[in-house]
Design an enzyme around this catalytic site. Structure first.
Site, PDB file in Angstrom:
ATOM      1  N   HIS A 245       0.846  -1.204   0.000  1.00 11.01           N
ATOM      2  CA  HIS A 245       0.000   0.000   0.000  1.00 11.01           C
ATOM      3  C   HIS A 245       0.875   1.245   0.000  1.00 11.01           C
ATOM      4  O   HIS A 245       1.733   1.418   0.876  1.00 11.01           O
ATOM      5  CB  HIS A 245      -0.937  -0.002   1.220  1.00 11.01           C
ATOM      6  CG  HIS A 245      -2.091  -0.928   1.046  1.00 11.01           C
ATOM      7  ND1 HIS A 245      -2.657  -1.630   2.080  1.00 11.01           N
ATOM      8  CD2 HIS A 245      -2.804  -1.250  -0.076  1.00 11.01           C
ATOM      9  CE1 HIS A 245      -3.664  -2.356   1.607  1.00 11.01           C
ATOM     10  NE2 HIS A 245      -3.772  -2.145   0.303  1.00 11.01           N
TER      11      HIS A 245
ATOM     12  N   GLU B 205       1.626   3.699   3.165  1.00 10.83           N
ATOM     13  CA  GLU B 205       2.061   3.139   4.445  1.00 10.83           C
ATOM     14  C   GLU B 205       3.586   3.114   4.508  1.00 10.83           C
ATOM     15  O   GLU B 205       4.218   2.066   4.580  1.00 10.83           O
ATOM     16  CB  GLU B 205       1.425   1.746   4.615  1.00 10.83           C
ATOM     17  CG  GLU B 205      -0.095   1.851   4.616  1.00 10.83           C
ATOM     18  CD  GLU B 205      -0.828   0.520   4.447  1.00 10.83           C
ATOM     19  OE1 GLU B 205      -0.201  -0.541   4.568  1.00 10.83           O
ATOM     20  OE2 GLU B 205      -2.062   0.565   4.188  1.00 10.83           O
TER      21      GLU B 205
ATOM     22  N   HIS C 234       2.213  -3.867   6.885  1.00 14.75           N
ATOM     23  CA  HIS C 234       1.340  -2.725   6.549  1.00 14.75           C
ATOM     24  C   HIS C 234       1.354  -1.722   7.707  1.00 14.75           C
ATOM     25  O   HIS C 234       2.008  -1.903   8.721  1.00 14.75           O
ATOM     26  CB  HIS C 234      -0.108  -3.204   6.369  1.00 14.75           C
ATOM     27  CG  HIS C 234      -0.362  -3.991   5.142  1.00 14.75           C
ATOM     28  ND1 HIS C 234      -1.208  -3.563   4.151  1.00 14.75           N
ATOM     29  CD2 HIS C 234       0.098  -5.205   4.734  1.00 14.75           C
ATOM     30  CE1 HIS C 234      -1.266  -4.458   3.181  1.00 14.75           C
ATOM     31  NE2 HIS C 234      -0.477  -5.486   3.511  1.00 14.75           N
TER      32      HIS C 234
ATOM     33  N   GLU D 236       0.148  -4.891  11.069  1.00 13.69           N
ATOM     34  CA  GLU D 236      -0.178  -3.458  10.981  1.00 13.69           C
ATOM     35  C   GLU D 236       0.707  -2.723  11.990  1.00 13.69           C
ATOM     36  O   GLU D 236       0.525  -2.846  13.200  1.00 13.69           O
ATOM     37  CB  GLU D 236      -1.663  -3.213  11.300  1.00 13.69           C
ATOM     38  CG  GLU D 236      -2.633  -3.933  10.371  1.00 13.69           C
ATOM     39  CD  GLU D 236      -2.841  -3.243   9.024  1.00 13.69           C
ATOM     40  OE1 GLU D 236      -2.102  -2.288   8.702  1.00 13.69           O
ATOM     41  OE2 GLU D 236      -3.750  -3.675   8.295  1.00 13.69           O
TER      42      GLU D 236
END
Ligand code: 0X9
Ligand code: ZN
Length: 433
Positions: free
Chosen positions: A193, A196, A318, A396
């Site tokens: 992504h 990020e 991420h 994350e």
């Protein structure tokens, strides 16, 4: 990450540098007139927001007791009408994102200029930087230098992007080549992504640690890592639209003039669930599974690795939210090996939380992806479903939502230290006994 956390939006930014070149100049004009809104409410509000995102009207930045989302200049009226119709209260948190980011950049620039510099130049980029986010070119310089100086490290391009950038794969070979059996392997993916940035930064720090590791941790395993899986998107986020998420592919057959595919909705597993068919949406799944150069290159190489090795772990890095997700993400059903994934995940989280040198570590919650929202077409689910990888995760990284995607670079060092401690616990647990 788009997550269940308090998201007090963003925004401290440092595209800017300490000492070395090149200076990215983010054109915040692109975000002029974009606004950040917050709507109060729990899962009912999240469901409405999900629909609006699929229609391409908003970009969800996070869910918790409230949903925080970006509204585009042309969609304010429709979003406002929809929310009023649903009886959902909202307020504007940032009235002009372009101006807000530009002001923050100026402030952070002043701070960074007074801090100690690190260097990264062509042919002399010895370490991944921690004081600012590296450009794609700098990342490539560093990877080439790492491969040149370390006999354990091989670097190869596994394909080109739409804008003709190489997708780099690093292979760290074992120090001891014992036996004739297939060796265990781990795979790390960073930066799928675009916005990020902490993902690339932390993945590079891990690579640096792993390549110089002389302990039993990496003695007999193959480590594969694509630290920047979406180079075009990353550069676009750095230079043009800080909150860009997708790649930059243009589909000529498309009637609507929208660019890019969400690469973490483009894998085949569960394709379509929690993704959008609208090319203008941030979670656009693409015209078909693996329609994109990046996902095709990753799939091909992961498939090859899993045929020559025992691929034991896939870790997709991420941000944000401080969660360690295990599959599935596209269904509420339980994935094979869930108990073991949880156990190893908890060991990771415990080690990460320990902190170092008097600093408390980040708290990571270990949970199934489907707890968040159903979303398909992601790397972790595909690796588990298709390659039968026993341990697959989406990590994350920080923070919990205060800065969100626009995380200041002083988070790089502590985040990498925490994740490194976590990985040192996790890796031995995922290997064949
Ligand atoms: O939505 C995503 O792709 C990930 N969150 S993020 O905010 N970084 O975009 C979560 C992916 C979790 N994994 C699956 N849904 N399989
Ligand atoms: Zn992501």
């Amino acid at each position: 990450m788009r997550c269940y956390w308090v998201v007090l939006v963003l925004l401290v930014l440092d595209v800017v540098l300490a000492t070395s070149s090149p200076t990215p100049v983010n054109n915040y004009q692109v975000l002029a007139g974009h606004q950040i809104w917050r709507a109060e409410g729990g899962s009912e509000v999240a469901a409405v927001m999900g629909r609006l995102e699929e229609e391409g009207l908003v970009d969800i930045l996070g869910h918790s007791i409230a949903s925080t989302f970006r509204v585009f200049p042309g969609t304010k009226d429709s979003v406002s009408t929809s929310l009023q119709r649903e009886g959902i209260k909202y307020h504007v948190v940032v009235p002009d994102l372009g101006r807000h980011l530009a002001e923050e950049e100026r402030r952070v620039k002043r701070e960074i200029l007074s801090s100690q510099g690190e260097t990264c130049f062509e042919n002399d980029c010895p370490k991944p930087l921690t004081q600012r986010y590296m450009t794609y070119v700098e990342i490539a310089w560093y990877l080439h230098e790492l491969a040149a100086k370390s006999p354990r490290v091989e670097l190869k391009s596994i394909g080109k992007t739409f804008e003709n950038r190489d997708i780099w794969l690093v292979h760290i070979k074992p120090t001891a080549k014992e036996g004739t059996k297939k060796r265990d392997a781990i795979w790390m993916e960073g930066g799928i992504h675009a916005r990020e940035w902490i993902s690339e930064a932390v993945t590079l720090q891990l690579l640096d640690k792993l390549a110089s590791d002389d302990t039993t941790l990496t003695r007999n395993i193959d480590i594969y890592c694509v630290p920047i899986a979406n180079p075009d998107g990353y550069e676009y986020s750095r230079n043009t639209d800080r909150l860009w998420r997708k790649n930059r592919a243009i589909d000529p057959s498309m009637e609507r003039d929208c660019t890019g595919v969400d690469l973490n909705r483009n894998w085949s597993t569960g394709y379509g669930v929690g993704a959008s068919t609208n090319p203008c949406s941030e979670v656009y799944q693409g015209s078909a599974p693996f329609s994109e150069l990046e996902t095709r290159a990753l799939k091909k190489e992961m498939t090859r690795v899993s045929s020559v090795n025992n691929l034991r772990l896939v870790m997709a890095v991420h941000s944000f939210g401080q969660k360690l997700y295990h599959p599935w993400g596209f269904t509420k059903k339980e994935a094979p090996n869930t108990a073991e994934m949880k156990k190893a995940g908890l060991a990771f989280a415990q080690a990460a939380a320990k902190g170092s040198r008097g600093r408390k570590g980040a708290q990571y919650e270990v949970t199934s992806s489907s707890e968040l929202y159903l979303a398909s077409g992601a790397t972790d689910d595909w690796a588990k479903a298709t390659l039968d990888v026993p341990y697959a995760y989406t990590l994350e990284l920080p923070d919990e939502g205060l800065h969100g995607f626009v995380l200041p670079s002083n988070f790089i060092k502590p985040a990498a230290q925490d994740v490194w401690r976590g990985m040192k616990k996790l890796i031995p647990m995922v290997l064949n006994k």
